[in-house]
Design a protein around this motif. Structure first.
Motif, PDB file in Angstrom:
ATOM      1  N   ALA A  19      51.303  29.392  17.893  1.00  0.00           N
ATOM      2  CA  ALA A  19      50.882  30.523  18.734  1.00  0.00           C
ATOM      3  C   ALA A  19      51.135  30.366  20.221  1.00  0.00           C
ATOM      4  O   ALA A  19      51.106  29.222  20.777  1.00  0.00           O
ATOM      5  N   TRP A  20      50.821  31.428  21.007  1.00  0.00           N
ATOM      6  CA  TRP A  20      50.941  31.205  22.525  1.00  0.00           C
ATOM      7  C   TRP A  20      49.690  32.085  23.049  1.00  0.00           C
ATOM      8  O   TRP A  20      49.045  33.087  22.626  1.00  0.00           O
ATOM      9  N   LEU A  21      49.156  31.744  24.447  1.00  0.00           N
ATOM     10  CA  LEU A  21      48.377  32.316  25.202  1.00  0.00           C
ATOM     11  C   LEU A  21      49.071  32.641  26.224  1.00  0.00           C
ATOM     12  O   LEU A  21      50.010  32.445  26.892  1.00  0.00           O
ATOM     13  N   GLU A  22      48.619  34.111  26.991  1.00  0.00           N
ATOM     14  CA  GLU A  22      49.253  34.610  28.244  1.00  0.00           C
ATOM     15  C   GLU A  22      48.399  34.146  29.404  1.00  0.00           C
ATOM     16  O   GLU A  22      47.300  33.946  29.511  1.00  0.00           O
ATOM     17  N   SER A  23      49.273  33.632  30.406  1.00  0.00           N
ATOM     18  CA  SER A  23      48.509  33.371  31.716  1.00  0.00           C
ATOM     19  C   SER A  23      48.806  34.545  32.745  1.00  0.00           C
ATOM     20  O   SER A  23      49.990  34.918  32.862  1.00  0.00           O
ATOM     21  N   THR A  24      47.623  35.013  33.341  1.00  0.00           N
ATOM     22  CA  THR A  24      47.910  36.224  34.150  1.00  0.00           C
ATOM     23  C   THR A  24      47.573  35.767  35.291  1.00  0.00           C
ATOM     24  O   THR A  24      46.966  34.871  35.905  1.00  0.00           O
ATOM     25  N   ASP A  25      48.490  36.509  36.400  1.00  0.00           N
ATOM     26  CA  ASP A  25      48.433  36.267  37.828  1.00  0.00           C
ATOM     27  C   ASP A  25      47.144  37.338  38.410  1.00  0.00           C
ATOM     28  O   ASP A  25      47.220  38.346  38.123  1.00  0.00           O
ATOM     29  N   PRO A  26      46.083  36.626  38.855  1.00  0.00           N
ATOM     30  CA  PRO A  26      45.036  37.320  39.003  1.00  0.00           C
ATOM     31  C   PRO A  26      45.111  38.333  40.235  1.00  0.00           C
ATOM     32  O   PRO A  26      44.111  39.178  40.322  1.00  0.00           O
ATOM     33  N   TYR A  27      46.068  38.126  40.864  1.00  0.00           N
ATOM     34  CA  TYR A  27      46.160  38.952  42.125  1.00  0.00           C
ATOM     35  C   TYR A  27      46.841  40.470  41.667  1.00  0.00           C
ATOM     36  O   TYR A  27      46.478  41.626  41.733  1.00  0.00           O
ATOM     37  N   LYS A  28      48.013  40.086  40.986  1.00  0.00           N
ATOM     38  CA  LYS A  28      48.909  41.462  40.576  1.00  0.00           C
ATOM     39  C   LYS A  28      48.324  41.845  39.118  1.00  0.00           C
ATOM     40  O   LYS A  28      48.575  42.940  38.901  1.00  0.00           O
ATOM     41  N   PRO A 316      47.278  36.595  47.908  1.00  0.00           N
ATOM     42  CA  PRO A 316      46.905  34.948  48.408  1.00  0.00           C
ATOM     43  C   PRO A 316      48.443  34.464  48.959  1.00  0.00           C
ATOM     44  O   PRO A 316      48.434  33.311  49.505  1.00  0.00           O
ATOM     45  N   ASN A 317      49.533  34.879  48.735  1.00  0.00           N
ATOM     46  CA  ASN A 317      50.597  34.316  49.136  1.00  0.00           C
ATOM     47  C   ASN A 317      50.929  34.592  50.658  1.00  0.00           C
ATOM     48  O   ASN A 317      51.856  33.790  51.451  1.00  0.00           O
ATOM     49  N   SER A 318      50.128  35.652  51.289  1.00  0.00           N
ATOM     50  CA  SER A 318      50.263  36.049  52.664  1.00  0.00           C
ATOM     51  C   SER A 318      49.426  34.887  53.734  1.00  0.00           C
ATOM     52  O   SER A 318      48.558  34.436  53.271  1.00  0.00           O
ATOM     53  N   SER A 319      50.119  34.616  54.704  1.00  0.00           N
ATOM     54  CA  SER A 319      49.404  33.613  55.554  1.00  0.00           C
ATOM     55  C   SER A 319      48.501  34.474  56.216  1.00  0.00           C
ATOM     56  O   SER A 319      47.367  33.777  56.927  1.00  0.00           O
ATOM     57  N   GLU A 320      48.347  35.672  56.269  1.00  0.00           N
ATOM     58  CA  GLU A 320      47.176  36.485  56.884  1.00  0.00           C
ATOM     59  C   GLU A 320      45.842  36.368  56.091  1.00  0.00           C
ATOM     60  O   GLU A 320      44.842  36.683  56.646  1.00  0.00           O
ATOM     61  N   THR A 321      45.972  36.052  54.845  1.00  0.00           N
ATOM     62  CA  THR A 321      44.829  36.147  53.956  1.00  0.00           C
ATOM     63  C   THR A 321      44.121  34.836  53.863  1.00  0.00           C
ATOM     64  O   THR A 321      44.578  33.842  54.095  1.00  0.00           O
ATOM     65  N   VAL A 350      22.870  41.364  53.418  1.00  0.00           N
ATOM     66  CA  VAL A 350      23.233  41.884  54.762  1.00  0.00           C
ATOM     67  C   VAL A 350      24.662  42.035  55.033  1.00  0.00           C
ATOM     68  O   VAL A 350      25.089  42.689  55.972  1.00  0.00           O
ATOM     69  N   ILE A 351      25.438  41.586  54.159  1.00  0.00           N
ATOM     70  CA  ILE A 351      26.892  41.964  54.317  1.00  0.00           C
ATOM     71  C   ILE A 351      27.378  41.830  52.794  1.00  0.00           C
ATOM     72  O   ILE A 351      27.160  40.722  52.143  1.00  0.00           O
ATOM     73  N   GLY A 352      28.482  42.624  52.147  1.00  0.00           N
ATOM     74  CA  GLY A 352      29.072  42.419  51.053  1.00  0.00           C
ATOM     75  C   GLY A 352      28.303  43.125  50.100  1.00  0.00           C
ATOM     76  O   GLY A 352      27.560  44.161  49.925  1.00  0.00           O
ATOM     77  N   GLY A 353      28.694  42.395  49.061  1.00  0.00           N
ATOM     78  CA  GLY A 353      27.835  42.730  47.410  1.00  0.00           C
ATOM     79  C   GLY A 353      28.347  43.612  46.909  1.00  0.00           C
ATOM     80  O   GLY A 353      27.940  44.280  45.550  1.00  0.00           O
ATOM     81  N   LYS A 354      29.598  44.116  46.979  1.00  0.00           N
ATOM     82  CA  LYS A 354      30.502  44.900  46.221  1.00  0.00           C
ATOM     83  C   LYS A 354      31.734  44.425  45.732  1.00  0.00           C
ATOM     84  O   LYS A 354      32.495  43.668  46.202  1.00  0.00           O
ATOM     85  N   VAL A 355      32.441  45.182  44.728  1.00  0.00           N
ATOM     86  CA  VAL A 355      34.049  44.862  44.575  1.00  0.00           C
ATOM     87  C   VAL A 355      34.564  45.491  45.582  1.00  0.00           C
ATOM     88  O   VAL A 355      34.293  46.487  46.146  1.00  0.00           O
ATOM     89  N   ALA A 356      35.626  44.839  45.952  1.00  0.00           N
ATOM     90  CA  ALA A 356      36.560  45.323  46.977  1.00  0.00           C
ATOM     91  C   ALA A 356      38.008  45.651  46.454  1.00  0.00           C
ATOM     92  O   ALA A 356      38.412  45.281  45.457  1.00  0.00           O
ATOM     93  N   THR A 357      38.453  46.873  47.006  1.00  0.00           N
ATOM     94  CA  THR A 357      39.782  47.184  46.952  1.00  0.00           C
ATOM     95  C   THR A 357      40.739  46.768  47.804  1.00  0.00           C
ATOM     96  O   THR A 357      40.752  46.637  49.056  1.00  0.00           O
ATOM     97  N   VAL A 358      41.800  46.215  47.323  1.00  0.00           N
ATOM     98  CA  VAL A 358      42.691  45.401  48.278  1.00  0.00           C
ATOM     99  C   VAL A 358      44.283  45.886  47.745  1.00  0.00           C
ATOM    100  O   VAL A 358      44.348  45.997  46.603  1.00  0.00           O
ATOM    101  N   ASP A 359      45.090  46.466  48.740  1.00  0.00           N
ATOM    102  CA  ASP A 359      46.454  46.828  48.485  1.00  0.00           C
ATOM    103  C   ASP A 359      47.019  45.999  47.647  1.00  0.00           C
ATOM    104  O   ASP A 359      47.082  44.783  48.132  1.00  0.00           O
ATOM    105  N   GLY A 360      48.055  46.350  46.770  1.00  0.00           N
ATOM    106  CA  GLY A 360      49.000  45.471  45.954  1.00  0.00           C
ATOM    107  C   GLY A 360      48.260  45.048  44.877  1.00  0.00           C
ATOM    108  O   GLY A 360      48.606  44.123  44.059  1.00  0.00           O
ATOM    109  N   SER A 361      46.888  45.080  44.648  1.00  0.00           N
ATOM    110  CA  SER A 361      46.125  44.399  43.641  1.00  0.00           C
ATOM    111  C   SER A 361      45.707  45.461  42.566  1.00  0.00           C
ATOM    112  O   SER A 361      44.838  46.163  42.968  1.00  0.00           O
ATOM    113  N   SER A 362      46.442  45.377  41.394  1.00  0.00           N
ATOM    114  CA  SER A 362      46.096  46.728  40.567  1.00  0.00           C
ATOM    115  C   SER A 362      44.761  46.390  39.987  1.00  0.00           C
ATOM    116  O   SER A 362      43.862  47.362  39.709  1.00  0.00           O
ATOM    117  N   ASP A 363      44.359  45.338  39.808  1.00  0.00           N
ATOM    118  CA  ASP A 363      43.125  44.906  38.768  1.00  0.00           C
ATOM    119  C   ASP A 363      41.683  45.093  39.683  1.00  0.00           C
ATOM    120  O   ASP A 363      40.767  44.945  39.118  1.00  0.00           O
TER     121      ASP A 363
END
Ligand code: NAD
Length: 493
Positions: A19-28, A316-321, A350-363
């Motif tokens: 049997a195999w398990l799948e490894s998921t890229d959490p960004y994509k 996470p691959n971008s140097s800007e992140t 006082v800041i944050g507290g929510k799920v964020a939407t990020v370009d390029g990340s479907s999940d």
């Protein structure tokens, strides 16, 4: 997508059950690799290979100097493959590539440090208080080590466990987290190419309950070293106790980062951000409770909120992140549940507290960097490890109250202190119940310094000279040097 087999007795193998398990890229949000879903049979094969290598074959008779050379060659192999290994880890756990590259570039030093220590393991010749007796102590490898690791820095944990274990002469069965096993499996080839004999390091994969449990309980395992959550750690400690296995536990924390009014507040604000938003808060030493002296609490909170606004979430691959996604779906849900609990308990976000939407990340497995103030230390958000980007700010009046609040948790992994007063720096460092105290800095590590937890943050230390002790047993040997006397058999000599 690639399949990455296990590594047992020097060869790459699938799980016995196929049997195999799948490894998921959490960004994509995509499956990018498969790892074997091993079970008890695989654990057994790996432990027996480790036991064979310990008791017979080249490793069992190899000189400590030669062991040191092999460790050095592994360090060199990691250095040569650092970029590739960093990319794998970012793919598997979503931590930013710059951080993973930094870790990979630092890792060889871990292997070199213990390479140097391998031939400096010494016994002693105590002058015992008995006539005609020569006594000595020798230090021997503890045996077969089962090493279970978490997903946040997989190859760092491999180094922290395997480098001292191998320097001591042990053999190892590694079980990385099912969420991020690929870099550990890639490490197998590096160890093989470095010349490590078959069976000295074995790597098995799968779910904790299916393969981790059988591994920990295997009768031929002599020692368990574990990095993971306090709840799993407690369970594994109990399993290991049944056959008195030696145990090292590197568990979670709820570390206080303490800011006094006389501190360099710019530096302290950066240190507070590093402590909780580095790696999206997914670090055992996260400074998740920020204790701020009441006289500056409001102004410091404002300063911190402004700094937090500048944090960039993204690929996470971008140097800007600055911060990437939360690594796993269960962890994502867990972090959100703590945000909910903090709101329900009356903490003020006082800041944050929510799920964020990020370009390029479907999940969308992103959570905004979040700060709660008006937190009291008895709230759930202040007592339990979250392992995410959620900071609790708690006010204090003076040194005594800071110490009382800081120590009022079950954990004792790390702490930070920000003050210009040297006397206070030292008093605080001594009073805090933590395995590591950072003064006017945070998140600084070195292979030369031990790390580990007081209280329920763990048992034992990894790193530094003492890091090898957990992989050694001390044996006393006594020789009679007398000529022909016969001892009275009914009296203790
Ligand atoms: P976890 O406890 O869920 O898993 C850790 C390892 O244990 C994994 O390999 C997992 O497969 C295995 N495991 C899980 N259930 C098991 C079972 N029933 N039997 C046997 N093995 C089992 O931890 P995680 O979510 O992977 O990692 C996050 C935790 O690790 C946090 O609590 C963090 O603080 C801690 N951590 C501690 C340190 C440290 O040095 N103190 C470093 C990094 C992470």
């Amino acid at each position: 997508m690639h399949d990455h087999p296990m590594f047992i007795d020097g060869s790459h193998q699938p799980a016995a059950g196929g049997a195999w398990l799948e490894s998921t890229d959490p960004y994509k949000g995509e499956v990018w690799a498969r790892i074997p879903r091993g079970g008890a049979e695989d654990a057994d094969r790996a432990v027996k290979a480790a036991r064979r290598a310990l008791k017979s074959g080249p490793w069992s008779t190899m000189s400590a100097t030669k062991r040191g050379h092999l460790l050095r060659a592994i360090g060199d192999g990691i250095a040569r493959n650092a970029d590739r290994l960093a990319e794998i880890e970012t793919r598997d756990n979503g931590k930013i590539l710059a951080e993973m590259k930094g870790q990979m570039n630092a890792l060889p030093e871990f292997w070199y440090y213990y390479a140097g220590l391998a031939d400096k393991i010494e016994g002693s010749v105590p002058q015992v208080d008995k006539p005609d007796t020569l006594a000595m102590t020798v230090r021997e490898p503890v045996g077969v080590v089962a090493a279970l690791t978490s997903w946040n820095s997989p190859l760092t944990f491999v180094a922290m466990k395997c480098a001292p274990a191998l320097a001591a002469g042990c053999t190892v069965v590694l079980k990385p987290s099912e969420f991020a096993s690929v870099s550990t499996l890639a490490f197998a080839q590096i160890a093989k190419e470095a010349g490590l004999p078959d069976g000295v390091i074995n790597i098995v994969t799968g779910l904790g309950s299916e393969i981790g449990g059988p591994l920990v309980q295997h009768p031929l395992v002599d020692k368990v070293t574990f990095t993971g959550s306090d709840s799993t750690g407690r369970m594994i400690y109990q399993l290991a106790a049944a056959s008195m296995k030696r145990v090292t536990m590197e568990l979670g924390g709820k570390s206080p980062n303490i800011v006094f009014e006389d501190a360099d507040l710019d530096a302290a604000a950066v240190g507070a951000v590093a402590g909780i938003f580095g790696a999206a808060g997914q670090m055992c030493t996260a400074g998740s409770r920020l204790l701020v002296q009441n006289s500056i609490k409001e102004a410091f909170t404002e300063r911190l909120v402004s700094l937090t606004r500048t944090i960039r979430m993204g690929d996470p691959n971008s140097s800007e992140t600055n911060i990437g996604p939360i690594a796993t779906p269960p962890q994502f849900q867990k972090v959100l549940s703590y945000i909910e609990a903090a709101n329900a308990d009356g903490a003020r976000c006082v800041i944050g507290g929510k799920v964020a939407t990020v370009d390029g990340s479907s999940d969308g497995q992103f959570i905004e960097p979040t700060i709660f103030t008006d937190v009291t230390n008895n709230m759930k958000v202040a007592q339990e490890e979250i392992f995410g980007p959620v900071l609790s700010i708690i006010g204090f009046e003076d040194e005594a109250e800071a110490v009382e609040i800081a120590n009022d948790v079950i954990f004792g992994l790390a702490a930070g202190v920000w003050t210009a007063d040297f006397g206070r720096q030292y008093r605080m460092a001594r009073a805090l119940e933590a395995g590591t105290v950072w003064v006017n800095t945070y998140r600084a590590y070195s292979p030369i310094l031990p790390i580990g937890g007081m209280k329920q943050s763990g048992l034992g230390r990894e790193g530094g000279l003492v890091g090898i002790d957990d992989y050694l047993e001390t044996k006393s040997i006594l020789f009679s040097t007398g000529k022909g006397q016969t001892a009275n058999p009914f009296l203790q000599r």
